[in-house]
Enzyme design. Structure first.
Site, PDB file in Angstrom:
ATOM      1  N   HIS A  22     -56.279  -4.857 -69.210  1.00  0.00           N
ATOM      2  CA  HIS A  22     -54.954  -5.349 -68.793  1.00  0.00           C
ATOM      3  C   HIS A  22     -53.865  -4.343 -69.170  1.00  0.00           C
ATOM      4  O   HIS A  22     -52.978  -4.058 -68.369  1.00  0.00           O
ATOM      5  CB  HIS A  22     -54.630  -6.683 -69.494  1.00  0.00           C
ATOM      6  CG  HIS A  22     -55.506  -7.843 -69.101  1.00  0.00           C
ATOM      7  ND1 HIS A  22     -56.089  -8.680 -70.023  1.00  0.00           N
ATOM      8  CD2 HIS A  22     -55.868  -8.319 -67.880  1.00  0.00           C
ATOM      9  CE1 HIS A  22     -56.784  -9.620 -69.397  1.00  0.00           C
ATOM     10  NE2 HIS A  22     -56.670  -9.425 -68.095  1.00  0.00           N
ATOM     11  N   LYS A  46     -58.011 -25.257 -66.535  1.00  0.00           N
ATOM     12  CA  LYS A  46     -58.946 -24.216 -66.963  1.00  0.00           C
ATOM     13  C   LYS A  46     -59.021 -24.214 -68.487  1.00  0.00           C
ATOM     14  O   LYS A  46     -57.991 -24.084 -69.156  1.00  0.00           O
ATOM     15  CB  LYS A  46     -58.443 -22.850 -66.455  1.00  0.00           C
ATOM     16  CG  LYS A  46     -59.472 -21.752 -66.477  1.00  0.00           C
ATOM     17  CD  LYS A  46     -58.990 -20.559 -65.662  1.00  0.00           C
ATOM     18  CE  LYS A  46     -59.780 -19.309 -65.963  1.00  0.00           C
ATOM     19  NZ  LYS A  46     -59.282 -18.140 -65.231  1.00  0.00           N
ATOM     20  N   SER A 136     -61.782 -10.544 -70.200  1.00  0.00           N
ATOM     21  CA  SER A 136     -61.478 -11.458 -71.304  1.00  0.00           C
ATOM     22  C   SER A 136     -62.724 -12.264 -71.663  1.00  0.00           C
ATOM     23  O   SER A 136     -63.021 -12.488 -72.839  1.00  0.00           O
ATOM     24  CB  SER A 136     -60.355 -12.421 -70.907  1.00  0.00           C
ATOM     25  OG  SER A 136     -59.202 -11.713 -70.571  1.00  0.00           O
TER      26      SER A 136
HETATM   27  O1  PNS Z   1     -56.379 -13.809 -64.845  1.00  0.00           O
HETATM   28  P1  PNS Z   1     -56.743 -14.684 -63.678  1.00  0.00           P
HETATM   29  O2  PNS Z   1     -57.284 -16.003 -64.189  1.00  0.00           O
HETATM   30  O3  PNS Z   1     -57.669 -14.000 -62.730  1.00  0.00           O
HETATM   31  O4  PNS Z   1     -55.365 -14.983 -62.878  1.00  0.00           O
HETATM   32  C1  PNS Z   1     -55.358 -15.823 -61.747  1.00  0.00           C
HETATM   33  C2  PNS Z   1     -53.930 -16.125 -61.282  1.00  0.00           C
HETATM   34  C3  PNS Z   1     -53.083 -16.621 -62.437  1.00  0.00           C
HETATM   35  C4  PNS Z   1     -53.290 -14.863 -60.746  1.00  0.00           C
HETATM   36  C5  PNS Z   1     -54.004 -17.199 -60.141  1.00  0.00           C
HETATM   37  O5  PNS Z   1     -54.802 -18.245 -60.572  1.00  0.00           O
HETATM   38  C6  PNS Z   1     -52.654 -17.743 -59.735  1.00  0.00           C
HETATM   39  O6  PNS Z   1     -51.828 -17.034 -59.201  1.00  0.00           O
HETATM   40  N1  PNS Z   1     -52.422 -19.037 -60.018  1.00  0.00           N
HETATM   41  C7  PNS Z   1     -51.152 -19.698 -59.699  1.00  0.00           C
HETATM   42  C8  PNS Z   1     -51.325 -20.755 -58.618  1.00  0.00           C
HETATM   43  C9  PNS Z   1     -51.212 -20.141 -57.242  1.00  0.00           C
HETATM   44  O7  PNS Z   1     -50.202 -19.574 -56.872  1.00  0.00           O
HETATM   45  N2  PNS Z   1     -52.283 -20.291 -56.440  1.00  0.00           N
HETATM   46  C10 PNS Z   1     -52.287 -19.805 -55.064  1.00  0.00           C
HETATM   47  C11 PNS Z   1     -52.676 -18.371 -54.935  1.00  0.00           C
HETATM   48  S1  PNS Z   1     -54.365 -18.247 -54.783  1.00  0.00           S
END
Ligand code: PNS
Length: 171
Positions: A22, A46, A136
């Site tokens: 990251h 989650k 992670s």
């Molecule tokens: O580190 P991660 O878990 O891969 O991050 C995932 C993340 C946070 C980028 C994604 O889950 C997200 O943007 N969640 C917010 C909800 C959202 O906007 N969902 C629609 C887009 S798919």
């Protein structure tokens, strides 16, 4: 503080916890954007090892002495990422890409985000080769069984991991 006309990018994620992969993506993002907002998702569905507050604290400590500290902002969000990006006047969402296995999920998210808001671009940055195997999840697994995660996550993360996993090796 964000000044008028600055190019802002959001770097969203779970960051449970922050890894050196990251950090590498954040440093690459800082070469392109004036400000990078590291945005930790509140996601009650989650199961996370660390609370959002703990994750933010580890991220803050990890960038405390960073040379580009003024260009890094740390925040949390819930709801849709594109809404958060709009609220922050961000031009882009940064995502790190490690390997082909990341592609399918990332592509789907990027297309959905584009469908929801065409004003924000998703930019994929390649993770440096030495971080390509790091996530992670794998760091948590190694730490849980006492393996050494030095060099895979910033020192403040390792210290916090030691609180959760007393078996964890090294300082
Ligand atoms: O580190 P991660 O878990 O891969 O991050 C995932 C993340 C946070 C980028 C994604 O889950 C997200 O943007 N969640 C917010 C909800 C959202 O906007 N969902 C629609 C887009 S798919």
């Amino acid at each position: 503080m964000i000044e008028k006309g600055e190019r802002i990018a959001i770097y969203p994620g779970s960051f449970d916890p922050l890894t050196n992969g990251h950090v590498d993506i954040i440093e690459r993002g800082l070469k392109i954007f004036d400000k990078v907002i590291i945005a930790v998702l509140y996601n009650p569905s989650k199961k996370a090892l660390f609370s959002v507050e703990e994750r933010i604290d580890m991220i803050q400590k990890s960038f405390l002495t960073h040379s580009n500290q003024d260009s890094i902002m740390i925040d949390s969000f819930d709801g849709l990422l594109v809404d958060y990006a709009r609220m922050k006047n961000a031009a882009a969402i940064i995502r790190g890409m490690r390997a082909i296995s990341d592609f399918e999920n990332e592509f789907q998210m990027a297309l959905m985000n584009r469908r929801l808001n065409r004003d924000v671009q998703t930019i994929f940055l390649m993770t440096g080769l030495r971080w390509i195997f790091i996530s992670s999840s794998i760091i948590k697994e190694v730490a849980r069984f006492g393996g050494d995660i030095s060099g895979m996550a910033p020192h403040p993360v390792k210290c916090k991991m030691k609180e959760k996993f007393p078996l964890l090796m090294g300082k």
